[in-house]
Design a protein around this motif. Structure first.
Motif, PDB file in Angstrom:
ATOM      1  N   ALA A 103       0.791  -1.237   0.000  1.00 32.01           N
ATOM      2  CA  ALA A 103       0.000   0.000   0.000  1.00 32.01           C
ATOM      3  C   ALA A 103       0.825   1.291   0.000  1.00 32.01           C
ATOM      4  N   PRO A 104       1.793   1.438   0.937  1.00 26.70           N
ATOM      5  CA  PRO A 104       2.526   2.713   0.955  1.00 26.70           C
ATOM      6  C   PRO A 104       3.283   2.965  -0.351  1.00 26.70           C
ATOM      7  N   ARG A 105       3.839   1.890  -0.909  1.00 28.86           N
ATOM      8  CA  ARG A 105       4.594   2.031  -2.156  1.00 28.86           C
ATOM      9  C   ARG A 105       3.666   2.433  -3.313  1.00 28.86           C
ATOM     10  N   ILE A 106       2.475   1.820  -3.379  1.00 28.93           N
ATOM     11  CA  ILE A 106       1.524   2.167  -4.438  1.00 28.93           C
ATOM     12  C   ILE A 106       1.145   3.643  -4.316  1.00 28.93           C
ATOM     13  N   ALA A 107       0.927   4.091  -3.065  1.00 28.43           N
ATOM     14  CA  ALA A 107       0.539   5.487  -2.853  1.00 28.43           C
ATOM     15  C   ALA A 107       1.638   6.439  -3.316  1.00 28.43           C
ATOM     16  N   SER A 108       2.901   6.116  -2.983  1.00 30.38           N
ATOM     17  CA  SER A 108       3.942   7.066  -3.390  1.00 30.38           C
ATOM     18  C   SER A 108       4.155   7.016  -4.902  1.00 30.38           C
ATOM     19  N   LEU A 128      -0.953   7.669 -15.861  1.00 32.85           N
ATOM     20  CA  LEU A 128      -1.198   6.953 -14.609  1.00 32.85           C
ATOM     21  C   LEU A 128      -1.690   5.512 -14.774  1.00 32.85           C
ATOM     22  N   THR A 129      -2.754   5.335 -15.537  1.00 38.18           N
ATOM     23  CA  THR A 129      -3.451   4.043 -15.447  1.00 38.18           C
ATOM     24  C   THR A 129      -2.689   2.914 -16.122  1.00 38.18           C
ATOM     25  N   PHE A 130      -1.836   3.211 -17.119  1.00 35.14           N
ATOM     26  CA  PHE A 130      -0.963   2.163 -17.650  1.00 35.14           C
ATOM     27  C   PHE A 130       0.290   1.956 -16.785  1.00 35.14           C
ATOM     28  N   PRO A 131       1.078   3.011 -16.529  1.00 39.99           N
ATOM     29  CA  PRO A 131       2.335   2.758 -15.796  1.00 39.99           C
ATOM     30  C   PRO A 131       2.141   2.234 -14.379  1.00 39.99           C
ATOM     31  N   LEU A 132       1.144   2.707 -13.657  1.00 45.89           N
ATOM     32  CA  LEU A 132       1.033   2.303 -12.244  1.00 45.89           C
ATOM     33  C   LEU A 132       0.933   0.779 -12.065  1.00 45.89           C
ATOM     34  N   PRO A 133      -0.037   0.102 -12.705  1.00 49.40           N
ATOM     35  CA  PRO A 133      -0.104  -1.361 -12.493  1.00 49.40           C
ATOM     36  C   PRO A 133       1.150  -2.095 -12.974  1.00 49.40           C
ATOM     37  N   VAL A 134       1.761  -1.615 -14.062  1.00 48.98           N
ATOM     38  CA  VAL A 134       2.959  -2.293 -14.572  1.00 48.98           C
ATOM     39  C   VAL A 134       4.116  -2.156 -13.580  1.00 48.98           C
ATOM     40  N   SER A 238      -1.977  -6.431 -15.203  1.00 51.93           N
ATOM     41  CA  SER A 238      -1.722  -5.043 -15.574  1.00 51.93           C
ATOM     42  C   SER A 238      -2.827  -4.467 -16.446  1.00 51.93           C
ATOM     43  N   VAL A 239      -3.146  -5.134 -17.548  1.00 52.66           N
ATOM     44  CA  VAL A 239      -4.155  -4.584 -18.467  1.00 52.66           C
ATOM     45  C   VAL A 239      -5.500  -4.387 -17.773  1.00 52.66           C
ATOM     46  N   THR A 240      -5.913  -5.404 -16.986  1.00 52.07           N
ATOM     47  CA  THR A 240      -7.214  -5.327 -16.324  1.00 52.07           C
ATOM     48  C   THR A 240      -7.289  -4.144 -15.361  1.00 52.07           C
ATOM     49  N   THR A 241      -6.221  -3.925 -14.617  1.00 55.29           N
ATOM     50  CA  THR A 241      -6.233  -2.832 -13.655  1.00 55.29           C
ATOM     51  C   THR A 241      -6.253  -1.484 -14.386  1.00 55.29           C
ATOM     52  N   THR A 242      -5.512  -1.409 -15.498  1.00 56.36           N
ATOM     53  CA  THR A 242      -5.560  -0.203 -16.338  1.00 56.36           C
ATOM     54  C   THR A 242      -6.999   0.070 -16.785  1.00 56.36           C
ATOM     55  N   LEU A 243      -7.689  -0.976 -17.230  1.00 57.56           N
ATOM     56  CA  LEU A 243      -9.069  -0.810 -17.692  1.00 57.56           C
ATOM     57  C   LEU A 243      -9.993  -0.397 -16.548  1.00 57.56           C
ATOM     58  N   LEU A 244      -9.810  -1.031 -15.389  1.00 61.47           N
ATOM     59  CA  LEU A 244     -10.663  -0.688 -14.243  1.00 61.47           C
ATOM     60  C   LEU A 244     -10.508   0.783 -13.864  1.00 61.47           C
ATOM     61  N   GLU A 355      -5.104  -1.222  -5.429  1.00 61.17           N
ATOM     62  CA  GLU A 355      -4.496  -0.298  -6.374  1.00 61.17           C
ATOM     63  C   GLU A 355      -5.505   0.724  -6.884  1.00 61.17           C
ATOM     64  N   ALA A 356      -6.698   0.252  -7.207  1.00 64.00           N
ATOM     65  CA  ALA A 356      -7.724   1.159  -7.734  1.00 64.00           C
ATOM     66  C   ALA A 356      -8.095   2.197  -6.673  1.00 64.00           C
ATOM     67  N   LYS A 357      -8.228   1.744  -5.434  1.00 64.37           N
ATOM     68  CA  LYS A 357      -8.603   2.661  -4.354  1.00 64.37           C
ATOM     69  C   LYS A 357      -7.529   3.734  -4.167  1.00 64.37           C
ATOM     70  N   ILE A 358      -6.274   3.293  -4.073  1.00 66.89           N
ATOM     71  CA  ILE A 358      -5.189   4.246  -3.832  1.00 66.89           C
ATOM     72  C   ILE A 358      -5.041   5.206  -5.013  1.00 66.89           C
ATOM     73  N   ALA A 359      -5.139   4.678  -6.228  1.00 69.46           N
ATOM     74  CA  ALA A 359      -4.948   5.534  -7.408  1.00 69.46           C
ATOM     75  C   ALA A 359      -6.067   6.565  -7.514  1.00 69.46           C
ATOM     76  N   LEU A 360      -7.306   6.152  -7.233  1.00 71.56           N
ATOM     77  CA  LEU A 360      -8.411   7.118  -7.318  1.00 71.56           C
ATOM     78  C   LEU A 360      -8.296   8.180  -6.239  1.00 71.56           C
TER      79      LEU A 360
END
Ligand code: HEM
Length: 398
Positions: A103-108, A128-134, A238-244, A355-360
């Motif tokens: 979690a902390p790493r995803i947030a930063s 954001l939505t492509f690079p973050l999940p990758v 990765s792709v699915t999270t980008t789409l979400l 990931e979706a929660k933190i990114a949003l």
């Protein structure tokens, strides 16, 4: 009231696919496409297909023996008892703790990526939505995130191959399918194999090392199984999270009252994400093969036929979901099937949700005003997936 339908509409962002699925649920709940797959549209039937894993197998080598080697050790192409054993092993490495610790790493990472945005008009997929999940998946597996230009190439190659096969009518039953799959996955598999061999000798604190050393009843994963699992995690994760993430922004943009509500109360972000998963399931379908003749929704399906349960259609079935066309971030309960159901339920669901929660949260914090730029055309994945390929937005920072 026979409805004649001979082709599956494209998932092109419009309403045609949804209208079609509603007609199919009403008139052809189990429908054979030409002499090909049996498509399943109603929630009860989709749930049955996903639950009854003895009748509906994941082993695609049943219909194409050339796929035996590729599907061997591929968790999503296996049935019990092999699947059970593999799933227990990977679950040992991929625990809720492993995920929570990210979690902390995803947030930063999300904050860093958004800090780099300087223009008011930009593409949210690129930013954001492509690079973050990758990056998250690379770090989780333990491969250098700086190789992500390679991952992008491989992911795009896979996606292009998917739309190419759909266009040219190549299915998993076609003789050329195995070669194609092998070509598309080879470079990535070689890359992962190198890392796997290295971690066997020099274990680190990463998922590849954990997969190499995980042990259940004295058994370990083979090199090939580790590579195949890492490969699935990469592609499926990765792709699915980008789409979400893309669909979340599109849904909130199209429903300003929902956007205002999640901005006021961050506790509404997780249920909003569940509703996006229901309303715009990133994988529109799953896939199974009948292991014996079986009766479903009044249709007799012979052995060794492809069955396509429509997760997206089940999620919109008015027989199970009240007012399914309404995007309702407070929907409770929300029994969507976007992560499937039963023994193949998505292993990565906790990570995708986190990931979706933190990114949003990061996105809404950084941009008090964020709008989809409807003057720029948005391209969609047309088959098997739902979601935008690009996402032009106009934003104003704090
Ligand atoms: C399986 C969806 C993210 C790893 C599945 C399945 C679905 C799915 C529908 C089951 C297919 C079936 O029943 O045959 C999604 C969605 C995601 C997501 C919508 C994001 C929004 C992830 C992530 C990971 C992941 C982040 C890993 C980090 C897997 C694996 C399987 C799987 C390994 C195979 C499980 C098995 O066959 O036992 N996913 N997924 N997924 N997913 Fe996900």
């Amino acid at each position: 009231t026979e409805v004649m339908i001979d082709a599956v509409p494209l998932a092109d962002g419009g309403t045609e696919l949804f209208d079609w699925m509603a007609r199919m649920r009403d008139h052809h709940p189990v429908w054979r496409e030409g002499d090909g797959a049996y498509h399943v549209f109603r929630y009860v039937d989709v749930e049955r297909v996903l639950t009854d894993h003895a009748a509906f197998s994941n082993d695609i080598s049943r219909i194409n023996p050339e796929l035996a080697e590729i599907s061997q050790g591929n968790i999503n192409s296996m049935d019990p008892p092999g699947h059970t054993k593999l799933r227990r092993l990977v679950s040992k490495a991929f625990t809720p703790r492993t995920v929570g610790a990210l979690a902390p790493r995803i947030a930063s990472l999300a904050d860093e990526l958004l800090e780099e945005v300087t223009a008011q008009e930009f593409d949210l997929v690129d930013a954001l939505t492509f690079p973050l999940p990758v990056i998250v998946i690379s770090e989780l597996l333990g491969v250098p995130a700086s190789d992500r230009h390679l991952f992008r190439t491989w992911i795009n190659r896979m996606l292009n191959a998917q739309s190419m096969t759909a266009r040219e009518g190549i299915t998993s039953e076609s003789p050329e399918y195995a070669d194609l799959l092998e070509q598309v996955t080879k470079d990535m598999a070689d890359y992962l194999l190198q890392h796997c061999r290295d971690r066997r000798l020099h274990p680190r604190d990463d998922l590849i090392s954990a997969l190499c050393t995980a042990e259940v009843d004295g058994e370990r994963l083979s090199e090939d199984e580790v590579v195949k699992f890492a490969d699935i995690v990469f592609m499926a994760g990765s792709v699915t999270t980008t789409l979400l993430l893309g669909s979340s922004v599109l849904c909130l943009d199209a429903h300003p009252e929902a956007m205002a509500a999640v901005r006021r109360d961050a506790a509404l972000i997780p249920p909003a994400i569940e509703e996006v998963l229901r309303y715009r399931a990133p994988f529109t379908t799953a896939s199974r093969i009948t292991a014996a003749e079986v009766e479903l929704g009044g249709v007799t399906i012979p052995e060794n036929r492809v069955v396509t349960p429509w997760l997206m259609s089940a999620n919109h079935d008015e027989r199970r979901i009240a007012d399914p066309g309404r995007f309702d971030i407070r929907r409770d309960p929300n029994p969507h099937l976007a992560f499937s159901h039963g023994i193949h339920f998505c292993i990565g669901a906790p990570l995708a949700r986190l990931e979706a929660k933190i990114a949003l949260e990061a996105l809404l914090r950084r941009f008090p005003s964020l709008e989809v730029d409807r003057s720029v055309e948005i391209g969609y994945h047309e088959r098997g997936m739902w979601g935008p390929k690009n996402l032009p937005v106009i934003a104003r920072p704090n």
